[in-house]
Design a protein around this motif. Sequence first.
Motif, PDB file in Angstrom:
ATOM      1  N   GLU A 129       0.856  -1.191   0.000  1.00  0.00           N
ATOM      2  CA  GLU A 129       0.000   0.000   0.000  1.00  0.00           C
ATOM      3  C   GLU A 129       0.888   1.235   0.000  1.00  0.00           C
ATOM      4  OE1 GLU A 129      -3.931  -1.856   2.045  1.00  0.00           O
ATOM      5  OE2 GLU A 129      -2.737  -0.536   3.316  1.00  0.00           O
ATOM      6  N   ILE A 130       0.527   2.202  -0.841  1.00  0.00           N
ATOM      7  CA  ILE A 130       1.374   3.388  -0.989  1.00  0.00           C
ATOM      8  C   ILE A 130       0.534   4.663  -0.958  1.00  0.00           C
ATOM      9  CG2 ILE A 130       2.933   4.630  -2.570  1.00  0.00           C
ATOM     10  CD1 ILE A 130       3.886   1.963  -3.635  1.00  0.00           C
ATOM     11  N   SER A 131       1.005   5.638  -0.184  1.00  0.00           N
ATOM     12  CA  SER A 131       0.460   6.991  -0.180  1.00  0.00           C
ATOM     13  C   SER A 131       1.510   7.884  -0.840  1.00  0.00           C
ATOM     14  CB  SER A 131       0.228   7.435   1.273  1.00  0.00           C
ATOM     15  OG  SER A 131       0.156   8.846   1.356  1.00  0.00           O
ATOM     16  N   ILE A 132       1.111   9.044  -1.364  1.00  0.00           N
ATOM     17  CA  ILE A 132       2.142   9.937  -1.910  1.00  0.00           C
ATOM     18  C   ILE A 132       2.344  11.174  -1.034  1.00  0.00           C
ATOM     19  CG2 ILE A 132       1.882   9.127  -4.288  1.00  0.00           C
ATOM     20  CD1 ILE A 132       0.516  11.933  -4.819  1.00  0.00           C
ATOM     21  N   GLY A 133       1.707  11.220   0.121  1.00  0.00           N
ATOM     22  CA  GLY A 133       1.953  12.362   0.997  1.00  0.00           C
ATOM     23  C   GLY A 133       0.832  12.570   1.985  1.00  0.00           C
ATOM     24  N   GLU A 134       1.056  13.486   2.899  1.00  0.00           N
ATOM     25  CA  GLU A 134       0.090  13.684   3.984  1.00  0.00           C
ATOM     26  C   GLU A 134      -0.954  14.744   3.643  1.00  0.00           C
ATOM     27  OE1 GLU A 134       2.360  14.196   7.555  1.00  0.00           O
ATOM     28  OE2 GLU A 134       3.410  12.301   7.226  1.00  0.00           O
ATOM     29  N   TYR A 135      -1.813  14.384   2.713  1.00  0.00           N
ATOM     30  CA  TYR A 135      -2.932  15.209   2.277  1.00  0.00           C
ATOM     31  C   TYR A 135      -3.859  14.261   1.553  1.00  0.00           C
ATOM     32  CZ  TYR A 135       0.392  14.816  -1.464  1.00  0.00           C
ATOM     33  OH  TYR A 135       1.308  14.292  -2.339  1.00  0.00           O
ATOM     34  N   VAL A 136      -5.128  14.648   1.381  1.00  0.00           N
ATOM     35  CA  VAL A 136      -6.077  13.727   0.769  1.00  0.00           C
ATOM     36  C   VAL A 136      -6.472  14.185  -0.629  1.00  0.00           C
ATOM     37  CG1 VAL A 136      -8.369  12.681   0.980  1.00  0.00           C
ATOM     38  CG2 VAL A 136      -6.950  12.983   3.004  1.00  0.00           C
ATOM     39  N   LEU A 137      -6.347  13.279  -1.598  1.00  0.00           N
ATOM     40  CA  LEU A 137      -6.785  13.537  -2.967  1.00  0.00           C
ATOM     41  C   LEU A 137      -8.160  12.928  -3.171  1.00  0.00           C
ATOM     42  CD1 LEU A 137      -3.475  12.406  -4.707  1.00  0.00           C
ATOM     43  CD2 LEU A 137      -4.187  14.766  -4.283  1.00  0.00           C
ATOM     44  N   THR A 138      -8.862  13.398  -4.204  1.00  0.00           N
ATOM     45  CA  THR A 138     -10.195  12.890  -4.498  1.00  0.00           C
ATOM     46  C   THR A 138     -10.166  11.401  -4.819  1.00  0.00           C
ATOM     47  OG1 THR A 138     -10.616  15.029  -5.463  1.00  0.00           O
ATOM     48  CG2 THR A 138     -12.234  13.315  -5.913  1.00  0.00           C
ATOM     49  N   GLY A 139      -9.117  11.001  -5.512  1.00  0.00           N
ATOM     50  CA  GLY A 139      -8.998   9.585  -5.870  1.00  0.00           C
ATOM     51  C   GLY A 139      -7.544   9.207  -5.985  1.00  0.00           C
ATOM     52  N   GLY A 140      -7.294   7.931  -6.153  1.00  0.00           N
ATOM     53  CA  GLY A 140      -5.912   7.464  -6.226  1.00  0.00           C
ATOM     54  C   GLY A 140      -5.266   7.618  -7.598  1.00  0.00           C
ATOM     55  N   GLU A 141      -6.038   8.097  -8.589  1.00  0.00           N
ATOM     56  CA  GLU A 141      -5.494   8.155  -9.958  1.00  0.00           C
ATOM     57  C   GLU A 141      -4.273   9.059 -10.080  1.00  0.00           C
ATOM     58  OE1 GLU A 141      -8.730   8.163  -9.342  1.00  0.00           O
ATOM     59  OE2 GLU A 141      -9.301   6.275 -10.298  1.00  0.00           O
ATOM     60  N   LEU A 142      -4.387  10.269  -9.546  1.00  0.00           N
ATOM     61  CA  LEU A 142      -3.246  11.183  -9.655  1.00  0.00           C
ATOM     62  C   LEU A 142      -2.056  10.632  -8.873  1.00  0.00           C
ATOM     63  CD1 LEU A 142      -5.032  14.653  -9.391  1.00  0.00           C
ATOM     64  CD2 LEU A 142      -4.248  13.449 -11.440  1.00  0.00           C
ATOM     65  N   ALA A 143      -2.341   9.987  -7.761  1.00  0.00           N
ATOM     66  CA  ALA A 143      -1.270   9.368  -6.971  1.00  0.00           C
ATOM     67  C   ALA A 143      -0.621   8.244  -7.780  1.00  0.00           C
ATOM     68  CB  ALA A 143      -1.825   8.844  -5.651  1.00  0.00           C
ATOM     69  N   ALA A 144      -1.443   7.454  -8.485  1.00  0.00           N
ATOM     70  CA  ALA A 144      -0.902   6.365  -9.313  1.00  0.00           C
ATOM     71  C   ALA A 144      -0.033   6.946 -10.433  1.00  0.00           C
ATOM     72  CB  ALA A 144      -2.030   5.519  -9.895  1.00  0.00           C
ATOM     73  N   ALA A 145      -0.471   8.074 -10.990  1.00  0.00           N
ATOM     74  CA  ALA A 145       0.322   8.719 -12.058  1.00  0.00           C
ATOM     75  C   ALA A 145       1.675   9.160 -11.512  1.00  0.00           C
ATOM     76  CB  ALA A 145      -0.447   9.906 -12.635  1.00  0.00           C
ATOM     77  N   VAL A 146       1.680   9.661 -10.294  1.00  0.00           N
ATOM     78  CA  VAL A 146       2.936  10.066  -9.651  1.00  0.00           C
ATOM     79  C   VAL A 146       3.837   8.847  -9.462  1.00  0.00           C
ATOM     80  CG1 VAL A 146       3.925  10.868  -7.451  1.00  0.00           C
ATOM     81  CG2 VAL A 146       2.020  12.116  -8.481  1.00  0.00           C
ATOM     82  N   LEU A 147       3.266   7.775  -8.945  1.00  0.00           N
ATOM     83  CA  LEU A 147       4.047   6.552  -8.716  1.00  0.00           C
ATOM     84  C   LEU A 147       4.641   6.021 -10.023  1.00  0.00           C
ATOM     85  CD1 LEU A 147       4.976   4.131  -6.961  1.00  0.00           C
ATOM     86  CD2 LEU A 147       2.770   3.059  -7.476  1.00  0.00           C
ATOM     87  N   VAL A 148       3.792   5.931 -11.053  1.00  0.00           N
ATOM     88  CA  VAL A 148       4.250   5.385 -12.336  1.00  0.00           C
ATOM     89  C   VAL A 148       5.358   6.256 -12.934  1.00  0.00           C
ATOM     90  CG1 VAL A 148       3.561   4.936 -14.731  1.00  0.00           C
ATOM     91  CG2 VAL A 148       2.112   4.144 -12.839  1.00  0.00           C
ATOM     92  N   ASP A 149       5.199   7.562 -12.842  1.00  0.00           N
ATOM     93  CA  ASP A 149       6.238   8.464 -13.367  1.00  0.00           C
ATOM     94  C   ASP A 149       7.554   8.255 -12.628  1.00  0.00           C
ATOM     95  OD1 ASP A 149       7.856  11.026 -13.522  1.00  0.00           O
ATOM     96  OD2 ASP A 149       6.263  11.501 -14.945  1.00  0.00           O
ATOM     97  N   ALA A 150       7.477   8.200 -11.305  1.00  0.00           N
ATOM     98  CA  ALA A 150       8.692   8.036 -10.489  1.00  0.00           C
ATOM     99  C   ALA A 150       9.392   6.717 -10.790  1.00  0.00           C
ATOM    100  CB  ALA A 150       8.339   8.129  -9.004  1.00  0.00           C
ATOM    101  N   VAL A 151       8.598   5.673 -11.081  1.00  0.00           N
ATOM    102  CA  VAL A 151       9.161   4.337 -11.304  1.00  0.00           C
ATOM    103  C   VAL A 151       9.677   4.179 -12.737  1.00  0.00           C
ATOM    104  CG1 VAL A 151       8.548   1.883 -11.498  1.00  0.00           C
ATOM    105  CG2 VAL A 151       7.825   3.189  -9.494  1.00  0.00           C
ATOM    106  N   VAL A 152       8.870   4.597 -13.711  1.00  0.00           N
ATOM    107  CA  VAL A 152       9.209   4.333 -15.115  1.00  0.00           C
ATOM    108  C   VAL A 152      10.509   5.027 -15.522  1.00  0.00           C
ATOM    109  CG1 VAL A 152       8.485   4.806 -17.498  1.00  0.00           C
ATOM    110  CG2 VAL A 152       6.877   3.775 -15.878  1.00  0.00           C
ATOM    111  N   ARG A 153      10.746   6.239 -15.031  1.00  0.00           N
ATOM    112  CA  ARG A 153      11.966   6.951 -15.406  1.00  0.00           C
ATOM    113  C   ARG A 153      13.222   6.242 -14.911  1.00  0.00           C
ATOM    114  NH1 ARG A 153      13.998  10.369 -11.838  1.00  0.00           N
ATOM    115  NH2 ARG A 153      14.543  11.961 -13.354  1.00  0.00           N
ATOM    116  N   LEU A 154      13.051   5.325 -13.944  1.00  0.00           N
ATOM    117  CA  LEU A 154      14.194   4.598 -13.381  1.00  0.00           C
ATOM    118  C   LEU A 154      14.452   3.262 -14.079  1.00  0.00           C
ATOM    119  CD1 LEU A 154      13.415   5.195  -9.599  1.00  0.00           C
ATOM    120  CD2 LEU A 154      15.217   6.291 -10.935  1.00  0.00           C
ATOM    121  N   ILE A 155      13.535   2.826 -14.932  1.00  0.00           N
ATOM    122  CA  ILE A 155      13.739   1.564 -15.641  1.00  0.00           C
ATOM    123  C   ILE A 155      15.006   1.691 -16.483  1.00  0.00           C
ATOM    124  CG2 ILE A 155      12.809  -0.032 -17.374  1.00  0.00           C
ATOM    125  CD1 ILE A 155       9.992   0.868 -16.504  1.00  0.00           C
ATOM    126  N   PRO A 156      15.935   0.729 -16.345  1.00  0.00           N
ATOM    127  CA  PRO A 156      17.186   0.833 -17.098  1.00  0.00           C
ATOM    128  C   PRO A 156      16.934   1.058 -18.588  1.00  0.00           C
ATOM    129  CG  PRO A 156      17.316  -0.956 -15.502  1.00  0.00           C
ATOM    130  CD  PRO A 156      15.896  -0.442 -15.465  1.00  0.00           C
TER     131      PRO A 156
END
Length: 227
Positions: A129-156
Amino acid sequence: MRIDIISVAPNLLESPFNHSIVKRAKEKGLAEIIIHDLREYGLGNYKQIDDTQFGGGAGMVLMIEPIANCIRKLQAERVYDEVIYMTPDAKTLNQSTANTLSLKENILILTGHYKGVDQRIRDLFITKEISIGEYVLTGGELAAAVLVDAVVRLIPGVIGDEQSALTDSFQDGLLSPPVYTRPSNFEGNKVPEILLTGNFPKIDDWRSEKAYERTKNIRPDLLDKTS
Ligand code: 6GU
């Protein structure tokens, strides 16, 4: 890497993945991102996906069956290294988690809405389970976009200049030092002399010093962690 995302607002997820580095990763075949509309797994004629909570209280809860059906269908097609639920009531995403996830083969991300998902989904299917910070968003979509961006740029292979991702803020536990480009003098505001000398060992020292200074001023808590 293949990333599947289950969402009740799939249109929120179209744009973020069609730009810049994530777009390039997809074009290079290094990342495949597939969005699944939870509504398609809804129950009955109205494709119901949420209901009021047992015990009373405001807010709708995403039901277990549509999500279970969707996850099981996807799991029948491939083995997921992680099944992630994006929720504010979880540990906060950091660079170390992004690094670890960037080496996975298949990731499934569930994004919540309303009051969240039936707890049994979390108990039965979710591995992280992952949060992106101490505030509440309407839904997890924007948080998922943040996670995917942070992860994908690191793929070798995703970032051309391999150095670039490795010298990001947080990779060494410190914030980044200041950076400058032309002109070297803007209305009397000059670029630090050292950067114009071509003395690269000295420049490295200067950058380390500035990174430390900035971290000490803005995020002293990070220094406690690294030492
Ligand atoms: Cl992952 N979801 C929502 N809805 N709000 C958040 C979050 C996630 N992380 C921080 N706030």
